[in-house]
Design an enzyme around this catalytic site. Structure first.
Site, PDB file in Angstrom:
ATOM      1  N   ASP A 375       0.789  -1.230   0.000  1.00  0.00           N
ATOM      2  CA  ASP A 375       0.000   0.000   0.000  1.00  0.00           C
ATOM      3  C   ASP A 375       0.819   1.277   0.000  1.00  0.00           C
ATOM      4  OD1 ASP A 375      -2.342  -1.376  -0.171  1.00  0.00           O
ATOM      5  OD2 ASP A 375      -2.818  -1.287   1.950  1.00  0.00           O
ATOM      6  N   TYR A 460     -10.001  -1.220   1.230  1.00  0.00           N
ATOM      7  CA  TYR A 460      -9.767  -1.359   2.670  1.00  0.00           C
ATOM      8  C   TYR A 460      -9.583  -0.019   3.355  1.00  0.00           C
ATOM      9  CZ  TYR A 460      -9.764  -6.215   4.057  1.00  0.00           C
ATOM     10  OH  TYR A 460     -10.169  -7.472   4.413  1.00  0.00           O
ATOM     11  N   HIS A 509      -7.125 -13.883   2.118  1.00  0.00           N
ATOM     12  CA  HIS A 509      -5.963 -13.007   1.990  1.00  0.00           C
ATOM     13  C   HIS A 509      -5.328 -12.768   3.355  1.00  0.00           C
ATOM     14  CE1 HIS A 509      -9.415 -10.339   2.749  1.00  0.00           C
ATOM     15  NE2 HIS A 509      -8.555  -9.542   3.381  1.00  0.00           N
ATOM     16  N   LEU A 519      14.164   3.138  19.155  1.00  0.00           N
ATOM     17  CA  LEU A 519      14.169   3.433  20.578  1.00  0.00           C
ATOM     18  C   LEU A 519      15.518   3.981  21.009  1.00  0.00           C
ATOM     19  CD1 LEU A 519      12.447   0.294  20.539  1.00  0.00           C
ATOM     20  CD2 LEU A 519      11.815   1.454  22.650  1.00  0.00           C
ATOM     21  N   ASP A 520      15.490   4.965  21.869  1.00  0.00           N
ATOM     22  CA  ASP A 520      16.689   5.496  22.522  1.00  0.00           C
ATOM     23  C   ASP A 520      16.421   5.457  24.019  1.00  0.00           C
ATOM     24  OD1 ASP A 520      17.886   5.931  20.098  1.00  0.00           O
ATOM     25  OD2 ASP A 520      17.702   8.106  20.126  1.00  0.00           O
ATOM     26  N   GLU A 561      22.940  -8.990  14.741  1.00  0.00           N
ATOM     27  CA  GLU A 561      21.688  -8.825  14.008  1.00  0.00           C
ATOM     28  C   GLU A 561      21.061 -10.171  13.674  1.00  0.00           C
ATOM     29  OE1 GLU A 561      22.449  -4.559  11.729  1.00  0.00           O
ATOM     30  OE2 GLU A 561      22.921  -6.435  10.687  1.00  0.00           O
ATOM     31  N   GLU A 656      25.988  -7.913  11.900  1.00  0.00           N
ATOM     32  CA  GLU A 656      26.760  -6.887  12.596  1.00  0.00           C
ATOM     33  C   GLU A 656      26.456  -6.940  14.093  1.00  0.00           C
ATOM     34  OE1 GLU A 656      27.582  -3.008  10.166  1.00  0.00           O
ATOM     35  OE2 GLU A 656      25.474  -3.537   9.922  1.00  0.00           O
ATOM     36  N   LEU A 663      20.205   1.392  17.852  1.00  0.00           N
ATOM     37  CA  LEU A 663      19.460   0.267  17.292  1.00  0.00           C
ATOM     38  C   LEU A 663      18.063   0.685  16.829  1.00  0.00           C
ATOM     39  CD1 LEU A 663      20.297  -2.444  19.991  1.00  0.00           C
ATOM     40  CD2 LEU A 663      21.552  -1.917  17.878  1.00  0.00           C
ATOM     41  N   HIS A 673      -7.242 -13.311   6.904  1.00  0.00           N
ATOM     42  CA  HIS A 673      -8.660 -12.970   6.763  1.00  0.00           C
ATOM     43  C   HIS A 673      -9.295 -13.889   5.724  1.00  0.00           C
ATOM     44  CE1 HIS A 673     -11.966  -9.751   5.876  1.00  0.00           C
ATOM     45  NE2 HIS A 673     -12.422 -10.790   6.548  1.00  0.00           N
TER      46      HIS A 673
END
Length: 752
Positions: A375, A460, A509, A519-520, A561, A656, A663, A673
């Site tokens: 979308d 939708y 579907h 986030l910090d 990671e 890494e 991060l 659905h």
């Protein structure tokens, strides 16, 4: 005066006094109008949050004027552009690099220059392409930089461009003038075609390999709720040529059979070789697909209001509520996004934004079976709906207009594109009733701030919420509603969904939504830690012969990671949190936990040639190092060329180290659905909601909501009917007013 007359006068006087007292008491009980002002939302604010602000109409106009005068090529109005023209597809704010912003916000550094990101389609070049320019500084542009290769590693081929509304109009014209006239008998006798009674819906992606621009268009009756009225005709159009005269039909489908083109369908039909399934012509209101209520208006539904005025404030793009503050904006392509989210003056999130909404369909019709909608390519923010007061949001919510520039040379105003409101959720945030040892009650209403937009992309409607709770938790949530997509019911259709009307198959579907959460926690650099539980066998210290299965806490630091990329069906620790090296009072690393609410299954088999384009959906959670060159998990160009994706999220994950680094969490939530009869006429939000929570985990020394003025506490010895002890008992005085409802207005049908 005799005694009898005096007695009568006394009785009359007493009656008058009694009547007056009754009137006064009645008036005291009658609610008056609440006296308060709405939160400020139109004051000029040159404060720090403006570094994240969307472009103003004046800035958008300046960018367009600069581009038209500086690129040295003619720019057509995208609203009427041909594929062979040059045009401006969209203009949005270009956000500064995080390091620049933090120097400005936290270290007294210079304000970063304000810039725009302009996306241009160059169809009138020897090698047509899509180019992205950074234009600045605003409000008076003096430079532009082509960042396309820097951003994507290559020029963006022209076939990857998202379709403009002008292209869909050109396709419609192609159908009316060339496609349908090739089958006059079939169109008149079977489709009852009158030039206006059919509506086409696009499938996507467009083709089967890089370079294709071949699209299945599915025909429906052009009535209210047309998505539920398929007529069995679908046409594959090759619109890859920049010359409209070269467009062709590559295949035709009708009621389970395929034909080379419309001429072949017509020929076989005239000979009696087409199995016709005539669809009864629906009335203009759609009949069963109409959303008109089937019941008369009755008692008014419950309303929510703020007896002493809103407890939040809005200045420009900045919101404060209790201990919360944040900046907000709306991306044309990806929708709502928040920045610099702080609680009690400490930043916990730098950026929280929607990235993508994906739907993968099944069907035994070609358009349905080949559809994988991404979308953002159509524009999640572009299709933000004007919100209806009292239904889409509480009546007394604050409604915010947005200004965008897409597919044209001037900006457009989206009235009531966002709403902000405080919501009493009707249940306690916390409570305890004590009838042991001491007698008391303590509790707190769960009242939270909600920021909402609703996007209508085709059939939708997605209700996007960011919710801020008074205990320091944040929720990102999406609810799906609107019309389900459908296919023409024929053959083995029940293998791909449920029959929901005579000729309508509600097609199976999936829904997948991806978020970026930077986030910090306490500081920019964090680590990812997992806590869970395992049982251990232990001897009871008081009885060595007794075995106890006791739960114990397990802890794992996720160093890379690869370790932090959790696939959809893999086990994930139940407590996973971003941790800082700072400690709380009890010696624990301060952290924020990520809790995902999702029912997603497989997104698409990884062996698929287009899977890399949506490889973000492999993972319910993936945590990577934050990089300026990895700003989004996908690209708007992936929709029309998923076989050679412009951005492949899987490449972000390369083992890494993520210990003590800046991060980003990439969160995916979704659900399956299978449309059913109760999805007619509309899919309901109930049960179709997914998202995530960010919850403080040892971040504070105790629950911060204990400092909220909304708490209630009283003990048995106290007079809990006294206002100073229990403010709830005095609501008849503090909240006995009626809100002054603003008049209902709606501009959603203007400038369509």
């Amino acid at each position: 005066m005799n005694m009898k007359t005096a007695l009568v006068l006394l009785l009359l006087a007493l009656a008058t006094i009694f009547a007056l007292v009754c009137v006064l008491l009645t008036r005291a009980r009658t609610p008056g109008a609440c006296q308060h002002q709405p939160p400020a939302q139109e004051e000029a604010d040159d404060g720090r949050s403006r570094v994240f602000a969307d472009l103003t109409p004046e800035e958008l106009a300046q960018v367009v004027q600069y581009l038209r005068g500086s690129l040295g090529v003619p720019l057509a109005d995208a609203a009427h552009a041909k594929p062979s023209d040059n045009c401006i597809a969209s203009v949005d704010v270009q956000l500064p690099a995080k390091a620049e912003v933090l120097r400005f916000l936290d270290a007294g550094g210079a304000r970063p220059p304000r810039e725009a990101l302009a996306v241009l389609y160059f169809g009138a070049q020897a090698e047509p392409n899509v180019t992205e320019y950074v234009v600045g500084p605003l409000p008076t542009p003096a430079y532009h930089r082509d960042i396309t290769v820097q951003k994507y590693g290559e020029k963006v081929p022209y076939h990857r461009r998202p379709a403009l509304p002008a292209e869909y109009k050109q396709v419609a014209d192609f159908f009316k003038k060339q496609v349908f006239p090739a089958a006059p008998s079939f169109m008149q006798q079977v489709m009852e075609y009158d030039g206006a009674n059919l509506a086409a819906v696009t499938a996507a992606p467009r083709g089967s390999q890089s370079g294709d621009r071949l699209t299945w268009f599915i025909m429906f009756q052009n009535v209210s709720g047309f998505f539920l009225h398929p007529v069995g005709l679908e046409v594959l159009v090759d619109h890859s040529s920049l010359d409209l005269a070269q467009w062709t039909v590559r295949r035709v489908f009708y009621n389970g059979q395929y034909y080379r083109d419309m001429s072949e369908l017509e020929s076989i039909y005239v000979q009696g070789g087409v199995h016709v399934k005539k669809v009864r012509r629906a009335p203009q209101d759609g009949d069963f697909s109409s959303m008109r209520p089937r019941a008369p208006v009755a008692a008014t539904f419950p309303l929510q209001y703020e007896p002493q005025g809103p407890r939040y404030s809005i200045r420009s793009n900045h919101v404060t509520f209790q201990a919360w503050s944040f900046a907000f904006g709306m991306s044309v392509m990806t929708g709502m996004r928040l920045f610099d989210i702080q609680y009690n003056g400490e930043r916990v999130v730098y950026e929280m934004s929607v990235q993508e909404a994906l739907s993968v369909y099944g069907s035994n019709c070609p358009g349905g079976m080949s559809t994988r909608y991404m979308d953002s390519s159509f524009g999640i923010g572009r299709y933000a709906s004007p919100l209806v007061r009292g239904v889409d949001c509480p009546y007394m919510a604050t409604y915010v207009d947005m200004h965008t520039l897409h597919e044209g040379l001037s900006s457009s105003r989206k009235t009531a594109a966002l709403c902000i409101f405080e919501q009493n959720l009707g249940s306690p945030l916390r409570r305890h009733y004590s009838n042991l040892q001491s007698l008391y009650y303590g509790g707190m209403v769960n009242s939270a701030l909600v920021l909402r937009s609703i996007t209508t992309v085709g059939n939708y409607d997605y209700v996007w919420d960011f919710v801020f709770y008074q205990n320091g938790a944040i929720e990102g949530k999406v609810q799906a509603t609107g019309y389900t997509s459908s296919s023409f019911f024929h053959g083995n259709g029940l293998q791909y969904g449920n029959r929901v009307w005579e000729h309508t198959l509600g097609t199976i579907h999936t829904h997948f939504v991806n978020y970026k959460v930077d986030l910090d926690i306490g500081e920019v650099k964090n680590s990812l830690v997992a806590h869970d539980m395992a049982f251990e066998m232990a001897q009871a210290p008081w009885n060595p012969e007794q075995q106890i299965e006791r739960p114990r806490l397990t802890e794992t630091v996720l160093d890379t990671e690869d370790q932090a990329a959790f696939r959809l069906h893999s086990a994930m620790p139940r407590y996973i949190y971003f941790a800082t090296n700072q400690k709380n009072k009890w010696g624990h690393q301060r952290g924020y936990r990520i809790q995902i609410i999702s029912f997603a299954g497989d997104h698409i088999p990884e062996a698929s040639s287009m899977e890399r384009a949506i490889s973000w959906a492999r993972y319910k959670l993936a945590v990577t190092r934050r990089k300026e060159e990895e700003p989004t998990s996908t690209s708007v160009y992936n929709q029309n060329d998923p076989w050679t994706p412009t951005v492949a999220f899987a490449d972000f994950i390369n083992n890494e180290t993520i210990t003590n680094e800046d991060l980003v969490a990439w969160i995916t939530a979704g659900f399956l659905h299978i449309p059913h009869s109760e999805d007619i006429p509309n899919t309901l939000t109930v049960g179709n909601s997914v998202g995530f929570l960010l919850r403080p985990y040892n971040y504070y020394d105790l629950d911060p909501s204990i400092y909220s003025p909304d708490g209630v506490f009283f003990v048995s010895e106290q007079d809990f009917m006294a206002c100073e002890v229990n403010p709830i008992t005095c609501l008849s005085q503090t909240a006995s007013c009626l809100p002054s409802f603003p008049p209902f207005t709606y501009d959603g049908f203007q400038n369509i």
